[in-house]
Design an enzyme around this catalytic site. Structure first.
Site, short mmCIF file in Angstrom:
data_model
loop_
_atom_site.label_atom_id
_atom_site.label_comp_id
_atom_site.label_asym_id
_atom_site.label_seq_id
_atom_site.Cartn_x
_atom_site.Cartn_y
_atom_site.Cartn_z
N GLY A 18 55.33 104.39 32.31
CA GLY A 18 54.77 104.46 33.64
C GLY A 18 53.71 103.59 33.86
O GLY A 18 52.89 103.64 35.01
N ILE A 97 72.22 101.48 37.11
CA ILE A 97 72.33 101.62 38.53
C ILE A 97 73.80 101.56 38.99
O ILE A 97 74.08 100.58 39.02
CB ILE A 97 71.30 100.65 39.15
CG1 ILE A 97 70.07 100.72 38.39
CG2 ILE A 97 71.46 100.84 40.90
CD1 ILE A 97 68.94 101.66 39.11
N HIS A 113 61.50 92.83 33.78
CA HIS A 113 61.94 92.51 32.42
C HIS A 113 60.84 91.98 31.38
O HIS A 113 60.49 90.69 31.85
CB HIS A 113 63.45 91.91 32.37
CG HIS A 113 64.10 92.00 31.07
ND1 HIS A 113 64.95 93.20 30.59
CD2 HIS A 113 63.91 91.17 30.03
CE1 HIS A 113 65.25 92.90 29.34
NE2 HIS A 113 64.69 91.64 28.94
N GLU A 183 52.65 92.06 33.18
CA GLU A 183 53.54 92.62 34.26
C GLU A 183 52.21 93.33 35.28
O GLU A 183 52.74 93.22 36.38
CB GLU A 183 54.20 93.68 33.48
CG GLU A 183 55.29 93.21 32.61
CD GLU A 183 55.92 94.21 31.97
OE1 GLU A 183 57.37 94.06 31.84
OE2 GLU A 183 55.56 95.44 31.42
C1 GAR Z 1 58.21 97.29 30.45
O1 GAR Z 1 57.67 96.38 29.79
C2 GAR Z 1 59.30 96.73 31.45
O2 GAR Z 1 59.17 95.56 31.52
C3 GAR Z 1 60.46 97.23 30.26
O3 GAR Z 1 59.90 98.39 29.87
C4 GAR Z 1 58.48 98.64 29.92
C5 GAR Z 1 58.16 99.74 30.57
O4 GAR Z 1 56.55 100.21 30.49
N1 GAR Z 1 61.50 97.22 30.89
C6 GAR Z 1 62.78 97.13 30.33
O5 GAR Z 1 62.96 96.63 29.15
C7 GAR Z 1 64.10 96.90 31.14
N2 GAR Z 1 65.25 96.35 30.59
P1 GAR Z 1 56.03 101.10 31.30
O6 GAR Z 1 56.93 102.43 31.28
O7 GAR Z 1 54.71 101.35 30.77
O8 GAR Z 1 55.88 100.61 32.86
#
Ligand code: GAR
Length: 199
Positions: A18, A97, A113, A183
């Site tokens: 999260g 989804i 992503h 991100e």
């Molecule tokens: C993030 O790096 C996001 O881009 C990736 O999971 C991580 C979650 O981190 N999402 C995917 O791989 C979706 N295909 P977080 O829980 O610390 O935000």
């Protein structure tokens, strides 16, 4: 109240640690026209709950039956309508989804992503699997993609991309840390620009 009515209410969907969910919530604290109204997680235990609790964001757990092909998505859609949600933001959400949700929120459901799509996307490509594949392929550049969510996994139109270097001595963990930084820097701003058009 007139001002409250005009706010764009965001629902975050998350499955894991999260950190992106927290970056979003922190960004929209005291925002005049946008608020994070709630977070939905498909797991009973995940780091995201504690992060949301710090900010008093209401959390909902909706289990795996809802996130299957062919599901009506009724439980999620009822919640979204009840809460007046204008934009759904996926932040490390790893469940499927259903089409009903994608159709209802067409153009108003967005994902992040951890690669430069269309590279390293699709089934099985999530989190550390992406970074392992990027390093195994000796890529020198990776990055992030923010895109619309459609029925096809990781294939919706691209809204934003940013790049970072992959260093010769990178491990999946060190690359993941650099990607997370990227991100957290960009996702809240891109979401804000989208949400402004719905406020
Ligand atoms: C993030 O790096 C996001 O881009 C990736 O999971 C991580 C979650 O981190 N999402 C995917 O791989 C979706 N295909 P977080 O829980 O610390 O935000």
């Amino acid at each position: 109240m007139e001002t409250a009515d005009k706010k764009c209410r965001i629902a975050i969907l998350a499955s894991g640690e999260g950190s992106n969910a927290e970056a979003l919530v922190a960004h929209f604290l005291n925002h005049p026209t946008i608020e994070v109204a709630l977070m939905v997680c498909n797991k009973e235990k995940a780091g995201v709950y504690a992060r949301m609790a710090k900010y008093g964001v209401p959390c909902h757990t909706i289990g795996k039956a809802e996130w299957q092909p062919g599901s009506t998505g009724e439980q999620v859609l009822d919640l979204m309508h009840r809460e007046g949600i204008g934009l759904i933001v996926l932040a490390g959400f790893l469940a499927y989804i259903p089409e009903a949700i994608v159709k209802t929120y067409e153009g108003r459901i967005v994902n992040i992503h951890p690669s430069l799509l269309p590279n390293y996307g699709g089934k099985g490509m999530w989190g550390h699997h992406v970074h392992e594949a990027v390093i195994a392929a000796h890529e020198t550049v990776s990055g992030i993609t923010i895109h619309h969510v459609t029925e096809k996994l990781d294939a919706g139109s691209i809204i934003f991309q940013a790049q970072c270097k992959v260093l010769p001595d990178d491990t999946p963990d060190s690359l993941a840390a650099r990607i997370h930084q990227l991100e957290h820097e960009h996702y809240p701003c891109v979401v804000e620009q989208m949400a402004m058009t719905f406020a």
